[in-house]
Enzyme design. Structure first.
Site: not given
Ligand code: GDR
Length: 329
Positions: A8-9, A11-12, A58, A82-84, A125, A127, A148, A152
């Site tokens: 995952g090099i 990635g962010q 992979d 990961a599929q993150s 995570t 999560e 996810y 994890k």
């Molecule tokens: P998260 O990050 O699920 O916490 O996982 P994400 O930014 O996707 O969502 C955070 C919160 O925002 C709400 N939300 C939305 N989210 C997305 N993606 N898009 C939208 O339009 C939107 N509107 C509201 C979500 O419901 C959620 O509550 C991230 C990932 O990087 C994981 O891989 C990592 O493990 C955890 O952070 C820690």
């Protein structure tokens, strides 16, 4: 010279971690997944560094991991691939289980078989905590709320099992949300700042989001990736929460970002239920006392500084897009 492999090099977090390791004279090998479109933008600025080497591999392909790890026999391996995406994991749960869960086991097995002295970092995570109330730390009960997070959970316990069964140096970083201008554009913070920049330059009219009430503990990816390096340089393995100890709702992030540009988010944000999750994680706020005490880690960025950096970077990006568009017309 110390050596590191990073999955995952590109990635962010992988990109910031690579910068930290190269600055400290590591030789870094990055495992890249073959894709038909370019996927190395975040590390392109490091491409000419003689201490960086990219190799194909992979997470679904144990033989590629065995051969890379067996050839390099690195001092450290940072497993970030990961599929993150949490929402997407509800649509592709089996793939997520394979890449995110079993992928971790494949790395551990490759290390056990070919290079058992390699120190292993697993990107666990926040999560994992799911519906458990904050503040969350290493002793807090887990209750995952998505395919996810379930995948994890498998990787988290596999990491501990290899530590206990084979006395390998295996560490879990239970990292809370981590953001930056390099964050993928489908995660909520970047989706917001990217849209804000485009709204200012009249390239986009509105921003469609789901649940605005969930709360997250957002750190800067530069800070969290520094913690990962410290974990593998520590004298013993363990499990560490990495968090700022502060949480903000999505709505508070919106207010902070839009007010920086003298706009009211309510004039632009629209709701679409497609962005809701079948089961949501309402509130994550981490307690990183163990990492502070044992590793000496401290976050350097505040919430305000993080939002500011992301907004400024995306204003610049939107400006470039705008200029290109004007040039084309
Ligand atoms: P998260 O990050 O699920 O916490 O996982 P994400 O930014 O996707 O969502 C955070 C919160 O925002 C709400 N939300 C939305 N989210 C997305 N993606 N898009 C939208 O339009 C939107 N509107 C509201 C979500 O419901 C959620 O509550 C991230 C990932 O990087 C994981 O891989 C990592 O493990 C955890 O952070 C820690």
């Amino acid at each position: 010279m110390k050596t590191a492999i990073i999955t995952g090099i590109n990635g962010q977090v992988g990109s910031y971690l690579t910068e930290h390791l190269l600055e400290d004279s590591y030789k870094v090998y990055g495992i890249i997944r073959r894709a038909s479109s370019l996927n190395t933008q975040r590390i392109d600025h490091l491409y000419n560094n003689p201490n960086l080497e990219l190799v194909y591999g992979d997470m679904s392909d144990a033989s590629s991991l065995l051969s890379v790890i067996g050839d390099v026999k690195p001092d450290t391996l940072f497993h970030l691939a990961a599929q993150s995406h949490v929402r997407t994991s509800f649509d592709i749960p089996e793939y997520t289980g394979d890449i995110t869960g079993l992928g971790t086991l494949r790395c551990l097995e490759a290390i056990r078989k070919t290079s058992p002295k390699t120190r292993f970092y697993n990107a666990a995570t926040s999560e994992l905590f799911g519906s458990t109330s904050p503040p969350q730390n290493e002793q807090t009960h887990f209750h995952p709320r998505s395919p996810y997070a379930v995948a994890k959970m498998y990787g988290y316990w596999a990491t501990i099992n290899y530590r206990e069964a084979y006395q390998m140096f295996c560490t879990n970083g239970i990292v809370f949300n981590t953001e930056s201008p390099r964050r993928g554009e489908t995660f909520v913070t970047r989706k917001i700042t990217r849209a804000l920049g485009r709204i200012i330059y009249d390239l986009q009219q509105d921003l469609v989001l789901g649940n605005l009430d969930s709360k997250r503990d957002w750190s800067h990816a530069k800070d969290s990736s520094r913690a990962m390096k410290m974990m593998l340089e520590h004298d013993h393995p363990g499990d560490y929460c990495i968090a700022t100890g502060e949480s903000y709702s999505i709505r508070e992030f919106l207010i902070e970002a839009f007010e920086m540009c003298n706009l009211n988010y309510q004039d632009y944000v629209k709701f679409d239920s497609r962005y809701l999750r079948p089961s949501e994680v309402d509130h994550l706020r981490g307690d990183a006392t163990r990492a502070r005490k044992e590793l000496g880690w401290e976050p350097e960025y505040s919430f305000k500084e993080l939002v500011k950096e992301m907004v400024e970077a995306d204003l610049n990006l939107a400006k470039k897009e705008y200029v290109l568009k004007i040039d084309e017309t």
